[in-house]
Scaffold this active site. Structure first.
Site, PDB file in Angstrom:
ATOM      1  N   HIS A 252      28.876  -9.921 -21.471  1.00  0.00           N
ATOM      2  CA  HIS A 252      29.347  -8.588 -21.012  1.00  0.00           C
ATOM      3  C   HIS A 252      28.483  -7.214 -21.460  1.00  0.00           C
ATOM      4  O   HIS A 252      28.115  -6.263 -20.700  1.00  0.00           O
ATOM      5  CB  HIS A 252      30.746  -8.444 -21.752  1.00  0.00           C
ATOM      6  CG  HIS A 252      31.156  -7.064 -21.679  1.00  0.00           C
ATOM      7  ND1 HIS A 252      31.292  -5.976 -22.504  1.00  0.00           N
ATOM      8  CD2 HIS A 252      32.082  -6.477 -20.706  1.00  0.00           C
ATOM      9  CE1 HIS A 252      31.864  -4.887 -22.403  1.00  0.00           C
ATOM     10  NE2 HIS A 252      32.326  -5.194 -21.004  1.00  0.00           N
TER      11      HIS A 252
ATOM     12  N   GLU B 259      25.549  -7.334 -19.122  1.00  0.00           N
ATOM     13  CA  GLU B 259      25.968  -6.897 -17.876  1.00  0.00           C
ATOM     14  C   GLU B 259      25.990  -5.286 -17.834  1.00  0.00           C
ATOM     15  O   GLU B 259      25.275  -4.654 -16.874  1.00  0.00           O
ATOM     16  CB  GLU B 259      27.259  -7.150 -17.405  1.00  0.00           C
ATOM     17  CG  GLU B 259      28.011  -6.540 -16.259  1.00  0.00           C
ATOM     18  CD  GLU B 259      29.527  -6.173 -16.530  1.00  0.00           C
ATOM     19  OE1 GLU B 259      29.909  -4.920 -16.231  1.00  0.00           O
ATOM     20  OE2 GLU B 259      30.278  -6.801 -17.259  1.00  0.00           O
ATOM     21  N   HIS B 260      26.246  -4.598 -18.799  1.00  0.00           N
ATOM     22  CA  HIS B 260      26.325  -3.147 -18.871  1.00  0.00           C
ATOM     23  C   HIS B 260      24.706  -2.703 -18.964  1.00  0.00           C
ATOM     24  O   HIS B 260      24.432  -1.728 -18.347  1.00  0.00           O
ATOM     25  CB  HIS B 260      26.751  -2.749 -20.463  1.00  0.00           C
ATOM     26  CG  HIS B 260      28.289  -2.506 -20.281  1.00  0.00           C
ATOM     27  ND1 HIS B 260      28.735  -1.212 -20.740  1.00  0.00           N
ATOM     28  CD2 HIS B 260      29.154  -3.452 -19.979  1.00  0.00           C
ATOM     29  CE1 HIS B 260      30.260  -1.321 -20.730  1.00  0.00           C
ATOM     30  NE2 HIS B 260      30.408  -2.546 -20.118  1.00  0.00           N
TER      31      HIS B 260
ATOM     32  N   GLU C 212      34.965   0.681 -25.900  1.00  0.00           N
ATOM     33  CA  GLU C 212      35.717  -0.294 -24.733  1.00  0.00           C
ATOM     34  C   GLU C 212      36.539  -1.321 -25.591  1.00  0.00           C
ATOM     35  O   GLU C 212      37.727  -1.656 -25.170  1.00  0.00           O
ATOM     36  CB  GLU C 212      34.753  -1.024 -23.905  1.00  0.00           C
ATOM     37  CG  GLU C 212      35.373  -1.635 -22.690  1.00  0.00           C
ATOM     38  CD  GLU C 212      34.294  -2.291 -21.749  1.00  0.00           C
ATOM     39  OE1 GLU C 212      34.525  -3.384 -20.960  1.00  0.00           O
ATOM     40  OE2 GLU C 212      33.094  -1.828 -21.836  1.00  0.00           O
TER      41      GLU C 212
END
Length: 429
Positions: free
Chosen positions: A69, A72-73, A145
């Site tokens: 994740h 991905e950012h 997040e």
């Protein structure tokens, strides 16, 4: 690059597919009656892949949880400091990305300038750029997040449920990781994971919508950068998962107005791939509709008693090495909902399933498949996800037509076992 052309006599659609010399799988389904087109460029890499062996090596690499994740950012950072979203906006494209348990994907939809948007997609996903400074800057953003997910009742309900079912499988882990785990992520870790999982032999590109095939192929050919294909697959290391569940109950208090529940069953019929895996998915989907759909006796009983409302839904999540069914909704008497469902399933086991219900719900599943073609984003996303499981979604009918009532009865007995069931509840504070 040679493309194979497959025409479906059932749906009337045409699939153009092929494997580029780089190892990238390419799938294109033109729909010229649509005004827009959608492209999704994905890698078979998700939150469960924290331990692996790089092709050509022998030692196991362990990386911090949440790194897929995080990566991905960071893919949106460009070496020249430009903003990828600005490039898409320039050409009228709407872009996004996501990370799940088993894959990471980058996507866009566009009505105009499709080739320019596709070139942008191919370019930035193949242009990793990480520095310790930019990695550190992102840590706070992702930390916020994670805290947001921690405060989400629906998210906590789901992961508490998964942790009831599984003892060892990494699906237990939060997709974004934890505040502690992401504190260990470095630029070197990101490059290690990128160079392993973003090798084009581990990736696929799916395009659905209003496209010109020849021009699209030309963009792909020119947009693929140097890539040395792996000669062997990536070895993903997971601890053996025992057949029994971890626990049958979880409860947590959060700021909700009405208690929430999730009930489900662990699927131990694993290690299936391709058509065999798709057949199992269709069988369980049919069963869920037969047993818990809005026309079923169980649903009607629970609804008439005021134990569930319109929020009630059913799902089946699966991969080759795990799977589980789930029923979720709102109820002030979650334990009673669970007890009635278990009692009703015992009754069905004694009385038997209805073949008429099977024939009806099998047709419903086929209708869902046909309607899925009308949503180009959902169609392409499902196509990509299935391709990573060696499932040919385009030829869904070939597997669907083989499913019999005997298959459904056998699947029912195997899957809906009380010793593999669990209940997760979120109660008001």
């Amino acid at each position: 690059m040679e493309m194979r052309i497959t025409k479906s006599d059932i749906t009337g659609e045409t699939l153009y597919s092929g494997v580029h010399a780089s190892g990238l799988g390419i799938y294109m389904i033109p729909k010229n009656e649509y005004s827009s087109a959608y492209a999704i460029f994905g890698t078979r890499y998700g939150s469960v892949d924290s331990d692996f062996i790089v092709p050509g090596q022998t030692e196991v690499t362990h990386v911090p949880d949440g790194i897929a994740h995080y990566l991905e950012h960071k893919m949106f950072d460009q070496p020249d400091g430009s903003n990828v979203f600005d490039k898409f906006s320039k050409y009228g494209g709407s872009a996004n990305a996501f990370t799940s348990f088993n894959m990471t994907a980058y996507l866009f939809t566009a009505t105009n300038n499709f080739e320019e948007n596709l070139q942008t997609l191919l370019d930035y996903v193949q242009s990793p750029y990480y520095t310790e400074e930019t990695v550190e800057k992102e840590r706070g953003i992702i930390g916020q997040e994670i805290k947001m997910y921690d405060d989400s009742p629906g998210w906590k309900l789901f992961f508490n449920f998964v942790n009831c079912l599984y003892k060892e499988h990494p699906i237990k882990k939060e997709i974004a990781g934890t505040i502690e785990s992401i504190s260990h992520i470095t630029a070197d870790y990101l490059y290690k994971c990128y160079n392993t999982f973003y090798n084009l032999t581990n990736m696929a590109l799916v395009i659905v919508g209003n496209i010109d095939i020849d021009r699209t192929i030309a963009v792909i050919e020119s947009g693929i950068k140097n890539n040395k294909p792996f000669d062997e697959p990536i070895k993903r290391i997971h601890k053996p998962e025992p057949p029994e569940i971890a626990t049958n109950y979880s409860e947590e208090s959060m700021a909700v107005a009405t208690p929430m529940f999730m009930i489900g069953w662990k699927d131990n019929d694993t290690d299936k791939h391709g058509s065999e895996l798709l057949k199992k998915e269709i069988e369980i989907t049919i069963l869920l509709d037969m047993l818990f759909g809005k026309g079923s006796e169980i649903y009607k009983k629970l609804y008439d008693m005021g134990l569930i409302n319109s929020s009630f839904s059913v799902d089946y999540m699966f991969q080759s090495d795990y799977g589980f069914t789930s029923l979720d909704g709102e109820s002030r008497e979650s334990q009673k909902v669970y007890d009635i469902i278990m009692d009703e399933l015992c009754r069905v086991k004694e009385q038997g399933l209805s073949e008429a219900d099977f024939e009806r719900e099998k047709k419903v599943v086929w209708g869902h498949y046909i309607r899925s073609h009308n949503d180009i984003e959902d169609y392409a996303g499902t196509f990509l996800q299935f391709s990573f499981m060696d499932i040919d979604y385009f030829n869904f009918y070939d597997v669907y037509k083989t499913i019999s009532f005997e298959d459904i009865k056998r699947r029912f007995q195997e899957h809906f076992r009380s010793d593999r069931a669990a209940l997760s509840v979120i109660k008001p504070i």
